[in-house]
Design a protein around this motif. Structure first.
Motif, mmCIF file in Angstrom:
data_model
loop_
_atom_site.group_PDB
_atom_site.id
_atom_site.type_symbol
_atom_site.label_atom_id
_atom_site.label_comp_id
_atom_site.label_asym_id
_atom_site.label_seq_id
_atom_site.Cartn_x
_atom_site.Cartn_y
_atom_site.Cartn_z
ATOM 1 N N LEU A 11 0.837 -1.185 0.000
ATOM 2 C CA LEU A 11 0.000 0.000 0.000
ATOM 3 C C LEU A 11 0.877 1.242 0.000
ATOM 4 O O LEU A 11 1.799 1.362 0.810
ATOM 5 C CB LEU A 11 -0.908 0.002 1.232
ATOM 6 N N VAL A 12 0.585 2.157 -0.901
ATOM 7 C CA VAL A 12 1.358 3.385 -1.007
ATOM 8 C C VAL A 12 0.424 4.537 -1.337
ATOM 9 O O VAL A 12 -0.608 4.351 -1.979
ATOM 10 C CB VAL A 12 2.471 3.248 -2.071
ATOM 11 N N GLN A 13 0.775 5.723 -0.884
ATOM 12 C CA GLN A 13 -0.017 6.911 -1.178
ATOM 13 C C GLN A 13 0.243 7.404 -2.593
ATOM 14 O O GLN A 13 1.306 7.147 -3.161
ATOM 15 C CB GLN A 13 0.296 8.023 -0.177
ATOM 16 N N PRO A 14 -0.717 8.101 -3.183
ATOM 17 C CA PRO A 14 -0.471 8.686 -4.509
ATOM 18 C C PRO A 14 0.790 9.526 -4.509
ATOM 19 O O PRO A 14 1.044 10.293 -3.574
ATOM 20 C CB PRO A 14 -1.716 9.535 -4.754
ATOM 21 N N GLY A 15 1.572 9.386 -5.567
ATOM 22 C CA GLY A 15 2.839 10.082 -5.667
ATOM 23 C C GLY A 15 4.003 9.313 -5.079
ATOM 24 O O GLY A 15 5.166 9.715 -5.267
ATOM 25 N N GLY A 16 3.721 8.235 -4.403
ATOM 26 C CA GLY A 16 4.758 7.436 -3.796
ATOM 27 C C GLY A 16 5.414 6.485 -4.774
ATOM 28 O O GLY A 16 5.127 6.488 -5.971
ATOM 29 N N SER A 17 6.292 5.652 -4.239
ATOM 30 C CA SER A 17 7.065 4.733 -5.061
ATOM 31 C C SER A 17 7.074 3.336 -4.464
ATOM 32 O O SER A 17 6.962 3.153 -3.252
ATOM 33 C CB SER A 17 8.514 5.221 -5.199
ATOM 34 N N LEU A 18 7.206 2.365 -5.335
ATOM 35 C CA LEU A 18 7.380 0.976 -4.953
ATOM 36 C C LEU A 18 8.339 0.323 -5.927
ATOM 37 O O LEU A 18 8.434 0.732 -7.088
ATOM 38 C CB LEU A 18 6.056 0.205 -4.968
ATOM 39 N N THR A 56 16.256 -4.924 -24.516
ATOM 40 C CA THR A 56 15.211 -4.112 -25.127
ATOM 41 C C THR A 56 14.009 -4.013 -24.201
ATOM 42 O O THR A 56 13.522 -5.020 -23.707
ATOM 43 C CB THR A 56 14.778 -4.705 -26.470
ATOM 44 N N THR A 57 13.535 -2.799 -23.979
ATOM 45 C CA THR A 57 12.416 -2.571 -23.074
ATOM 46 C C THR A 57 11.204 -2.036 -23.811
ATOM 47 O O THR A 57 11.319 -1.361 -24.838
ATOM 48 C CB THR A 57 12.794 -1.595 -21.956
ATOM 49 N N ASN A 58 10.038 -2.335 -23.267
ATOM 50 C CA ASN A 58 8.780 -1.813 -23.769
ATOM 51 C C ASN A 58 7.884 -1.486 -22.585
ATOM 52 O O ASN A 58 7.881 -2.201 -21.588
ATOM 53 C CB ASN A 58 8.083 -2.813 -24.687
ATOM 54 N N TYR A 59 7.132 -0.402 -22.722
ATOM 55 C CA TYR A 59 6.230 0.033 -21.675
ATOM 56 C C TYR A 59 4.880 0.382 -22.266
ATOM 57 O O TYR A 59 4.785 0.884 -23.388
ATOM 58 C CB TYR A 59 6.752 1.276 -20.956
ATOM 59 N N THR A 60 3.846 0.145 -21.499
ATOM 60 C CA THR A 60 2.557 0.655 -21.899
ATOM 61 C C THR A 60 2.568 2.173 -21.714
ATOM 62 O O THR A 60 3.262 2.703 -20.849
ATOM 63 C CB THR A 60 1.424 0.004 -21.083
ATOM 64 N N ARG A 66 7.376 7.020 -15.739
ATOM 65 C CA ARG A 66 7.165 6.800 -14.310
ATOM 66 C C ARG A 66 7.725 5.460 -13.838
ATOM 67 O O ARG A 66 8.217 5.363 -12.719
ATOM 68 C CB ARG A 66 5.674 6.857 -13.973
ATOM 69 N N PHE A 67 7.615 4.447 -14.682
ATOM 70 C CA PHE A 67 8.088 3.112 -14.331
ATOM 71 C C PHE A 67 9.364 2.799 -15.091
ATOM 72 O O PHE A 67 9.545 3.226 -16.238
ATOM 73 C CB PHE A 67 7.050 2.048 -14.686
ATOM 74 N N THR A 68 10.229 2.023 -14.472
ATOM 75 C CA THR A 68 11.449 1.568 -15.110
ATOM 76 C C THR A 68 11.642 0.090 -14.840
ATOM 77 O O THR A 68 11.652 -0.334 -13.679
ATOM 78 C CB THR A 68 12.681 2.340 -14.611
ATOM 79 N N ILE A 69 11.765 -0.690 -15.896
ATOM 80 C CA ILE A 69 12.023 -2.109 -15.740
ATOM 81 C C ILE A 69 13.511 -2.357 -15.967
ATOM 82 O O ILE A 69 14.133 -1.728 -16.821
ATOM 83 C CB ILE A 69 11.165 -2.952 -16.709
ATOM 84 N N TYR A 79 13.238 -6.316 -12.138
ATOM 85 C CA TYR A 79 12.717 -5.340 -11.199
ATOM 86 C C TYR A 79 11.815 -4.359 -11.936
ATOM 87 O O TYR A 79 11.982 -4.098 -13.123
ATOM 88 C CB TYR A 79 13.848 -4.565 -10.525
ATOM 89 N N LEU A 80 10.874 -3.809 -11.215
ATOM 90 C CA LEU A 80 10.037 -2.748 -11.749
ATOM 91 C C LEU A 80 10.012 -1.619 -10.729
ATOM 92 O O LEU A 80 9.415 -1.754 -9.660
ATOM 93 C CB LEU A 80 8.615 -3.229 -12.040
ATOM 94 N N GLU A 81 10.691 -0.533 -11.059
ATOM 95 C CA GLU A 81 10.699 0.648 -10.211
ATOM 96 C C GLU A 81 9.514 1.513 -10.604
ATOM 97 O O GLU A 81 9.416 1.951 -11.752
ATOM 98 C CB GLU A 81 12.010 1.418 -10.376
ATOM 99 N N MET A 82 8.621 1.736 -9.671
ATOM 100 C CA MET A 82 7.403 2.480 -9.939
ATOM 101 C C MET A 82 7.429 3.773 -9.142
ATOM 102 O O MET A 82 7.480 3.754 -7.910
ATOM 103 C CB MET A 82 6.169 1.654 -9.574
ATOM 104 N N ASN A 83 7.410 4.886 -9.837
ATOM 105 C CA ASN A 83 7.428 6.200 -9.223
ATOM 106 C C ASN A 83 6.167 6.973 -9.594
ATOM 107 O O ASN A 83 5.478 6.648 -10.554
ATOM 108 C CB ASN A 83 8.665 6.982 -9.664
#
Length: 123
Positions: A11-18, A56-60, A66-69, A79-83
């Motif tokens: 659980l994270v608040q809007p604007g947070g990261s996981l 090679t990376t692809n994102y929706t 915001r996200f980095t794989i 890993y998936l860095e979600m900001n």
């Protein structure tokens, strides 16, 4: 069989990261790519991000910027860095692995996925 060890949801608040982590194991000698899918209640499952063994990376579109794989030191780790998380990012996130199988002298991809980890973005 392909097995997945997924972690990092919560659980994270809007604007947070996981940061989500996944390690694949089992019959993964033919691993070609790994990634993350997600499915929110009432919505279809979608591919969030993928990365091939060649890097090679692809994102929706909704997560670009915001996200980095990324891959770990081993090809079976991703890993998936979600900001800047948004409420609409709330979903079960599934680690995926794409394996290239040879059958009848033809190569075809087959995707596997884990049990999922819950990501909830809420204030």
């Amino acid at each position: 069989q392909v097995y997945f060890a997924e972690s990092g949801g919560g659980l994270v608040q809007p604007g947070g990261s996981l940061r989500l982590s996944c390690e694949a194991s089992g019959n993964i000698a033919a691993l070609d790519a790994m990634g993350w899918d997600r499915q929110a209640p009432g919505k279809e499952r979608e591919s969030v991000a993928t990365i091939t063994t060649r890097g090679t990376t692809n994102y929706t579109d909704s997560v670009k910027g915001r996200f980095t794989i990324s891959k770990g030191s081993a090809e079976n780790t991703v890993y998936l860095e979600m900001n800047s998380l948004k409420p609409e990012d709330t979903a079960v996130y599934y680690c995926t692995a794409t394996l290239m199988w040879t059958s009848w002298d033809k190569v075809a991809p087959k995707e596997y996925w884990g049990q999922g980890t819950q990501v909830t973005v809420s204030s």
